[in-house]
Design a protein around this motif. Sequence first.
Motif, PDB file in Angstrom:
ATOM      1  N   SER A  21       0.827  -1.276   0.122  1.00  0.00           N
ATOM      2  CA  SER A  21       0.019   0.040  -0.024  1.00  0.00           C
ATOM      3  C   SER A  21       1.003   1.291  -0.070  1.00  0.00           C
ATOM      4  O   SER A  21       0.602   2.283  -0.510  1.00  0.00           O
ATOM      5  CB  SER A  21      -0.874  -0.087   1.158  1.00  0.00           C
ATOM      6  N   THR A  22       2.005   1.003   0.456  1.00  0.00           N
ATOM      7  CA  THR A  22       2.972   2.488   0.412  1.00  0.00           C
ATOM      8  C   THR A  22       3.970   2.476  -0.596  1.00  0.00           C
ATOM      9  O   THR A  22       4.808   3.298  -0.635  1.00  0.00           O
ATOM     10  CB  THR A  22       3.585   2.594   1.787  1.00  0.00           C
ATOM     11  N   GLY A  23       4.249   1.243  -1.435  1.00  0.00           N
ATOM     12  CA  GLY A  23       5.285   1.151  -2.058  1.00  0.00           C
ATOM     13  C   GLY A  23       5.399   0.012  -2.872  1.00  0.00           C
ATOM     14  O   GLY A  23       4.820  -0.988  -2.489  1.00  0.00           O
ATOM     15  N   THR A  24       6.116  -0.156  -4.206  1.00  0.00           N
ATOM     16  CA  THR A  24       6.412  -1.177  -4.877  1.00  0.00           C
ATOM     17  C   THR A  24       7.794  -1.613  -4.906  1.00  0.00           C
ATOM     18  O   THR A  24       8.443  -0.947  -5.018  1.00  0.00           O
ATOM     19  CB  THR A  24       5.744  -1.242  -6.334  1.00  0.00           C
ATOM     20  N   ARG A  25       7.794  -3.054  -4.495  1.00  0.00           N
ATOM     21  CA  ARG A  25       9.169  -3.460  -4.514  1.00  0.00           C
ATOM     22  C   ARG A  25       9.442  -4.666  -5.303  1.00  0.00           C
ATOM     23  O   ARG A  25       8.548  -5.423  -5.585  1.00  0.00           O
ATOM     24  CB  ARG A  25       9.348  -3.919  -3.043  1.00  0.00           C
ATOM     25  N   ILE A  26      10.765  -4.679  -5.515  1.00  0.00           N
ATOM     26  CA  ILE A  26      10.981  -5.886  -6.443  1.00  0.00           C
ATOM     27  C   ILE A  26      12.137  -6.775  -5.730  1.00  0.00           C
ATOM     28  O   ILE A  26      13.068  -6.347  -4.991  1.00  0.00           O
ATOM     29  CB  ILE A  26      11.857  -5.596  -7.986  1.00  0.00           C
ATOM     30  N   ALA A  72      -0.073  -8.091  -5.095  1.00  0.00           N
ATOM     31  CA  ALA A  72      -0.567  -6.785  -4.444  1.00  0.00           C
ATOM     32  C   ALA A  72      -1.257  -7.110  -3.156  1.00  0.00           C
ATOM     33  O   ALA A  72      -1.963  -8.060  -3.044  1.00  0.00           O
ATOM     34  CB  ALA A  72      -1.689  -5.964  -5.412  1.00  0.00           C
ATOM     35  N   THR A  73      -1.224  -6.125  -2.210  1.00  0.00           N
ATOM     36  CA  THR A  73      -1.767  -6.592  -0.781  1.00  0.00           C
ATOM     37  C   THR A  73      -2.787  -5.454  -0.630  1.00  0.00           C
ATOM     38  O   THR A  73      -3.426  -5.137  -1.466  1.00  0.00           O
ATOM     39  CB  THR A  73      -0.491  -6.542   0.122  1.00  0.00           C
ATOM     40  N   ALA A  74      -2.884  -4.937   0.642  1.00  0.00           N
ATOM     41  CA  ALA A  74      -3.936  -4.268   1.256  1.00  0.00           C
ATOM     42  C   ALA A  74      -4.366  -2.972   0.516  1.00  0.00           C
ATOM     43  O   ALA A  74      -5.491  -2.459   0.235  1.00  0.00           O
ATOM     44  CB  ALA A  74      -3.930  -3.830   2.858  1.00  0.00           C
ATOM     45  N   TYR A 133       9.023  -2.168  12.932  1.00  0.00           N
ATOM     46  CA  TYR A 133      10.658  -1.803  12.790  1.00  0.00           C
ATOM     47  C   TYR A 133      10.847  -0.782  12.336  1.00  0.00           C
ATOM     48  O   TYR A 133      11.501   0.138  13.043  1.00  0.00           O
ATOM     49  CB  TYR A 133      11.375  -3.111  11.927  1.00  0.00           C
ATOM     50  N   ASP A 134      10.118   0.113  11.096  1.00  0.00           N
ATOM     51  CA  ASP A 134      10.714   1.130  10.642  1.00  0.00           C
ATOM     52  C   ASP A 134      10.138   2.198  11.510  1.00  0.00           C
ATOM     53  O   ASP A 134      11.060   3.288  11.641  1.00  0.00           O
ATOM     54  CB  ASP A 134       9.880   1.276   9.274  1.00  0.00           C
ATOM     55  N   ARG A 135       9.324   2.064  12.425  1.00  0.00           N
ATOM     56  CA  ARG A 135       8.792   3.198  13.155  1.00  0.00           C
ATOM     57  C   ARG A 135       9.716   3.467  14.194  1.00  0.00           C
ATOM     58  O   ARG A 135      10.018   4.558  14.921  1.00  0.00           O
ATOM     59  CB  ARG A 135       7.386   3.156  13.556  1.00  0.00           C
ATOM     60  N   THR A 147      13.107  -7.027  13.292  1.00  0.00           N
ATOM     61  CA  THR A 147      13.952  -7.205  12.152  1.00  0.00           C
ATOM     62  C   THR A 147      13.534  -6.589  11.006  1.00  0.00           C
ATOM     63  O   THR A 147      12.294  -6.161  10.909  1.00  0.00           O
ATOM     64  CB  THR A 147      13.942  -8.865  11.930  1.00  0.00           C
ATOM     65  N   LYS A 148      14.657  -6.363  10.179  1.00  0.00           N
ATOM     66  CA  LYS A 148      14.355  -5.727   8.973  1.00  0.00           C
ATOM     67  C   LYS A 148      14.984  -6.773   7.951  1.00  0.00           C
ATOM     68  O   LYS A 148      14.225  -7.148   6.970  1.00  0.00           O
ATOM     69  CB  LYS A 148      15.330  -4.424   8.602  1.00  0.00           C
ATOM     70  N   LYS A 149      15.991  -7.340   8.199  1.00  0.00           N
ATOM     71  CA  LYS A 149      16.577  -8.433   7.300  1.00  0.00           C
ATOM     72  C   LYS A 149      17.046  -9.271   8.128  1.00  0.00           C
ATOM     73  O   LYS A 149      17.397  -9.205   9.376  1.00  0.00           O
ATOM     74  CB  LYS A 149      17.661  -7.924   6.474  1.00  0.00           C
ATOM     75  N   VAL A 188      18.805 -10.527   3.779  1.00  0.00           N
ATOM     76  CA  VAL A 188      17.457 -10.847   3.007  1.00  0.00           C
ATOM     77  C   VAL A 188      16.607 -10.252   3.761  1.00  0.00           C
ATOM     78  O   VAL A 188      16.319 -10.486   4.934  1.00  0.00           O
ATOM     79  CB  VAL A 188      17.391 -12.287   3.111  1.00  0.00           C
ATOM     80  N   GLU A 189      15.748  -9.746   2.902  1.00  0.00           N
ATOM     81  CA  GLU A 189      14.449  -8.866   3.475  1.00  0.00           C
ATOM     82  C   GLU A 189      13.520  -9.837   4.212  1.00  0.00           C
ATOM     83  O   GLU A 189      13.146 -10.865   3.708  1.00  0.00           O
ATOM     84  CB  GLU A 189      13.506  -8.225   2.297  1.00  0.00           C
ATOM     85  N   THR A 190      12.900  -9.484   5.487  1.00  0.00           N
ATOM     86  CA  THR A 190      11.998 -10.239   5.957  1.00  0.00           C
ATOM     87  C   THR A 190      10.483  -9.926   5.139  1.00  0.00           C
ATOM     88  O   THR A 190      10.843  -8.919   4.507  1.00  0.00           O
ATOM     89  CB  THR A 190      11.757 -10.244   7.587  1.00  0.00           C
TER      90      THR A 190
HETATM   91  N1  LIG Z   1      10.408  -5.348   1.550  1.00  0.00           N
HETATM   92  C1  LIG Z   1       9.966  -4.533   2.673  1.00  0.00           C
HETATM   93  C2  LIG Z   1       8.221  -4.164   2.354  1.00  0.00           C
HETATM   94  C3  LIG Z   1       7.667  -3.366   3.221  1.00  0.00           C
HETATM   95  N2  LIG Z   1       8.535  -3.106   4.139  1.00  0.00           N
HETATM   96  C4  LIG Z   1       7.837  -1.982   5.115  1.00  0.00           C
HETATM   97  O1  LIG Z   1       6.376  -2.301   5.352  1.00  0.00           O
HETATM   98  C5  LIG Z   1       5.701  -1.148   5.648  1.00  0.00           C
HETATM   99  C6  LIG Z   1       4.588  -0.704   4.472  1.00  0.00           C
HETATM  100  O2  LIG Z   1       3.774  -1.858   4.337  1.00  0.00           O
HETATM  101  P1  LIG Z   1       3.059  -2.153   2.843  1.00  0.00           P
HETATM  102  O3  LIG Z   1       3.277  -0.847   1.984  1.00  0.00           O
HETATM  103  O4  LIG Z   1       3.520  -3.268   2.294  1.00  0.00           O
HETATM  104  O5  LIG Z   1       1.677  -2.101   3.329  1.00  0.00           O
HETATM  105  P2  LIG Z   1       0.608  -3.438   3.147  1.00  0.00           P
HETATM  106  O6  LIG Z   1       0.272  -3.374   1.618  1.00  0.00           O
HETATM  107  O7  LIG Z   1       1.206  -4.634   3.722  1.00  0.00           O
HETATM  108  O8  LIG Z   1      -0.697  -2.950   4.000  1.00  0.00           O
HETATM  109  C7  LIG Z   1       6.767  -0.214   5.625  1.00  0.00           C
HETATM  110  O9  LIG Z   1       7.245   0.211   7.002  1.00  0.00           O
HETATM  111  C8  LIG Z   1       7.875  -0.321   4.828  1.00  0.00           C
HETATM  112  O10 LIG Z   1       9.074  -0.027   4.869  1.00  0.00           O
HETATM  113  C9  LIG Z   1       9.947  -3.415   4.449  1.00  0.00           C
HETATM  114  O11 LIG Z   1      10.302  -3.080   5.548  1.00  0.00           O
HETATM  115  N3  LIG Z   1      10.344  -4.148   3.626  1.00  0.00           N
END
Ligand SMILES: Nc1ccn([C@@H]2O[C@H](COP(=O)(O)OP(=O)(O)O)[C@@H](O)[C@H]2O)c(=O)n1
Length: 441
Positions: free
Chosen positions: A89-94, A161-163, A365-367, A415-417, A421-423
Amino acid sequence: MHLSSVKDKTATAHRADIAALNYKMDSEPSFLRTLFSLILVSSLLDSVLSEVDACPDTKTGLESLLPSTMSIQNASIESVYGIMFDAGSTGTRIHIYSFTQKYSDQLPELEREIFESVKPGLSAYADLPEQGAETIRGLLEVAKNAVPSSHWRKTPVVLKATAGLRLLPEKKALALLSEVKDILEESPFLVPDNSVSIMNGTYEGILAWITVNFLTGQLYSQSKQTVGILDLGGASTQITFLPQSEETLEQSPLDFITSFKMFHTTYKLYTHSYLGLGLKAARLATLGALGTGAVDKQVFRSSCLPRNMESMWQFGGVSYRYGGIENGESGFKSCYAEVLRVVAGKLHRVDEMKESTFYAFSYYYDRAADTNLIVCDHMEGFTSSSPFLCMDLSYITALLKEGFGFKMTTPLQLTKKVNNVETGWSLGATFLVLQSLRISN
Ligand SMILES: Nc1ccn([C@@H]2O[C@H](COP(=O)(O)OP(=O)(O)O)[C@@H](O)[C@H]2O)c(=O)n1
Ligand SMILES: [Ca+2]
């Protein structure tokens, strides 16, 4: 809650780099202070912490997933690649993973992950699907550089895609997914059936559980002392663990218990995804703005915000005006009462959760990592770059304590990784794709 911060190290690390920093909370305000200033301290002391072997029994090195006789590099074994897009919901990652698998009855070995991300997420392009899908194109270039061209045709690419997309009107979500599918099909990679979809929340939790337990070596170990996971996204939050007690199975709603087969083993997991209880959705709920859409000129106010602040905030492609309560209440006590209303009565709990070990990541973790000041009672000092810090930390506290009912003594590892490797659910989802294509066991 006892908190530990897990530091990532190289994939060949032989010992656990888990630095446990345990302490006891006494009251909420000091908990909040100690909790989040602790995380800051832990990041400052990174180098020191990496020398601490607080959990010597936990093997996190990927080599520890295989018996020592099998972890010797064998140059004749070809790498297998998998590409997973996490459209959050907040970003797209590969995530681009490379694996080797020496014996078909063993777990694959993860060689490497390459990770890249863009903001905002697809849901911010609800009315501009073509533009949204363009964000995928740039990330695909990263994959082309990471995967040797001789492997492109046999490397699957999948987007889940998620929420953010779950919350959009179906028509808008489908338009976005259709544009994304076109872009994937233009790429040189293997595009399996159903390669672009909205993932069910149950899978989100299960696959993140697979990722974390794979990375920490628990799926290989005979004892299977697995850990639970807590994922706090922008729009939803998940909890998943492997129940040990019959009571948990009996006391849980049917749809909270799911059997899942991976690596020739069936796991009966407790998992649930709470849509609308992600950190950003919770901000809207706290402000009373959830589901209101864009209400012109209305300012949503909260005692969790600095009294004199007034600003704009965007989520899911909608802009909201928000601010503090001028001449009104402000600070932890009133803020905590506000966020409590958001979690009250919404979460299912079982006793076993209090006794289990959980890895908490994403916004948990991030906050915490963002925090470098004592919050809530000193909001005048807030900069406009983090107006929601007090609200977010209060919400996380309320969610863990009053929502899930964790005790002071429940260990939570932020944890972050793990092993660089990303959790998160992406690695587990990639195993599922490789398994369904019979590329892996
Ligand atoms: N590979 C990733 C993906 C998301 N995140 C974190 O997940 C949080 C945002 O969640 P999200 O955008 O995936 O939202 P949902 O679609 O899961 O609700 C942020 O704190 C991102 O930094 C992360 O730490 N590592
Ligand atoms: Ca997520």
